[in-house]
Motif scaffolding. Sequence first.
Motif, mmCIF file in Angstrom:
data_model
loop_
_atom_site.group_PDB
_atom_site.id
_atom_site.type_symbol
_atom_site.label_atom_id
_atom_site.label_comp_id
_atom_site.label_asym_id
_atom_site.label_seq_id
_atom_site.Cartn_x
_atom_site.Cartn_y
_atom_site.Cartn_z
ATOM 1 N N THR A 68 50.818 0.452 53.156
ATOM 2 C CA THR A 68 50.044 0.351 52.461
ATOM 3 C C THR A 68 48.307 1.030 52.221
ATOM 4 O O THR A 68 47.900 1.139 52.301
ATOM 5 N N GLY A 69 48.472 1.745 53.850
ATOM 6 C CA GLY A 69 47.770 2.387 54.751
ATOM 7 C C GLY A 69 48.126 3.656 53.021
ATOM 8 O O GLY A 69 47.007 4.720 53.374
ATOM 9 N N TYR A 72 45.999 3.712 50.315
ATOM 10 C CA TYR A 72 44.500 3.860 50.205
ATOM 11 C C TYR A 72 44.767 5.741 50.970
ATOM 12 O O TYR A 72 43.866 5.742 50.061
ATOM 13 N N ARG A 73 44.578 5.906 51.447
ATOM 14 C CA ARG A 73 45.461 7.507 51.914
ATOM 15 C C ARG A 73 44.763 8.730 50.811
ATOM 16 O O ARG A 73 44.801 9.384 50.878
ATOM 17 N N VAL A 135 39.273 7.693 54.427
ATOM 18 C CA VAL A 135 40.113 6.464 54.202
ATOM 19 C C VAL A 135 38.808 4.970 54.546
ATOM 20 O O VAL A 135 38.966 4.458 53.811
ATOM 21 N N ALA A 139 38.168 2.351 51.088
ATOM 22 C CA ALA A 139 39.347 0.474 51.852
ATOM 23 C C ALA A 139 38.282 -0.080 51.468
ATOM 24 O O ALA A 139 38.381 -0.961 51.782
ATOM 25 N N ARG A 145 40.310 -2.413 47.005
ATOM 26 C CA ARG A 145 41.037 -3.388 47.195
ATOM 27 C C ARG A 145 41.601 -4.080 45.938
ATOM 28 O O ARG A 145 42.750 -4.061 46.580
ATOM 29 N N GLY A 165 50.023 -3.497 56.761
ATOM 30 C CA GLY A 165 48.623 -2.972 56.493
ATOM 31 C C GLY A 165 47.599 -4.341 57.669
ATOM 32 O O GLY A 165 47.588 -4.264 58.511
ATOM 33 N N ARG A 166 46.637 -4.221 56.562
ATOM 34 C CA ARG A 166 45.388 -4.414 57.780
ATOM 35 C C ARG A 166 45.045 -6.116 56.881
ATOM 36 O O ARG A 166 44.987 -6.895 57.355
ATOM 37 N N ASP A 167 45.559 -6.219 56.061
ATOM 38 C CA ASP A 167 44.816 -7.520 54.662
ATOM 39 C C ASP A 167 46.548 -8.660 53.760
ATOM 40 O O ASP A 167 45.578 -8.921 53.530
ATOM 41 N N ILE A 168 47.828 -7.706 54.775
ATOM 42 C CA ILE A 168 48.806 -8.613 53.760
ATOM 43 C C ILE A 168 48.925 -10.115 53.902
ATOM 44 O O ILE A 168 49.224 -10.600 52.494
ATOM 45 N N ARG A 205 37.687 2.716 64.350
ATOM 46 C CA ARG A 205 37.953 2.853 62.936
ATOM 47 C C ARG A 205 38.677 0.572 63.762
ATOM 48 O O ARG A 205 37.978 0.190 61.880
ATOM 49 N N ASP A 209 37.316 -1.642 60.298
ATOM 50 C CA ASP A 209 37.953 -1.610 59.406
ATOM 51 C C ASP A 209 37.980 -4.093 60.074
ATOM 52 O O ASP A 209 38.102 -4.301 58.739
ATOM 53 N N ARG A 212 34.280 -5.239 57.757
ATOM 54 C CA ARG A 212 33.901 -4.486 56.748
ATOM 55 C C ARG A 212 33.743 -5.559 56.303
ATOM 56 O O ARG A 212 34.109 -6.600 56.154
#
Length: 259
Positions: A68-69, A72-73, A135, A139, A145, A165-168, A205, A209, A212
């Motif tokens: 998923t990164g 966003y990229r 990115v 994001a 999102r 990812g970060r929020d899966i 970073r 992340d 936010r």
Amino acid sequence: MKNVFRFSSCQAVKRSRHSRAALENLKPDNLTTLKPPIVIAIDGTSASGKSTNARLVAKALGYVYVDTGAMYRTLAWHCLQKRVDVNDAKAVAAACRAWKTKLVCVDGEFRQTRLLVNSYYPDKEIRTAETSAAVPHVAAVPKVRDWMKKKQRECLQFGNLVMEGRDIGSNVFPETDFKFYMDAALAERTKRRAADGVREDLAKRDQRDSQRAAAPLMVPLGATVINNSGQTPAQSSGLIIAEVRRKLAARAKAAARHG
Ligand code: DC
């Protein structure tokens, strides 16, 4: 599609129409055919080995890998191409609303999804320093999102998933039983990035992340936390695979009991 996970695992297996006897004979690897599709959510900090581990898990289990990164990229790259100011949330949201994309699944060493923009996948372009700097801004936009979450859920059309990812586990598939959170010591993560030829302030970073407002990086409820400092990818992915197989076997046993 939306209701795919809105029932218990027992009911899920019942719906798959496996008989009790068939379930008892299933080997753990064969359990991957159960319906609905299984989602293995792998979240974590930057350079914590999410991609390497997610790919190994996808390959071992025959699941589809979703980065998923990279999605966003791809939007960050698209904004740079279109000269959209990535600090302007409204402009970024408008670009996201307007871009022409297609989600596809490609075969290779393992199956993986790609988000094409105007039929093109910017494989190299999304890894440049310029895209990496842009990115986190992209994001952080709530409308972006929302769009990404919808697309990421659409990946279920391809079958069982390993999505990193970060929020899966916390936001995209909060209903999945298979959640993992990866981390490693900052010094080790910095070394890993440097070995890839990338110098990056990872602490900054991570802070961005996790601080936010929209779907921040966090340990999802019920996630298995793996600190892989000092571990090889084979070791840490082995932990994930073993845990997934254990849960799938328990699920099948419970289904057979209620059978
Ligand atoms: O994993 P990566 O470095 O390719 O991620 C790129 C950026 O996208 C990073 O700043 C975190 C963000 N991201 C996110 O906010 N949510 C995701 N599910 C995946 C990545």
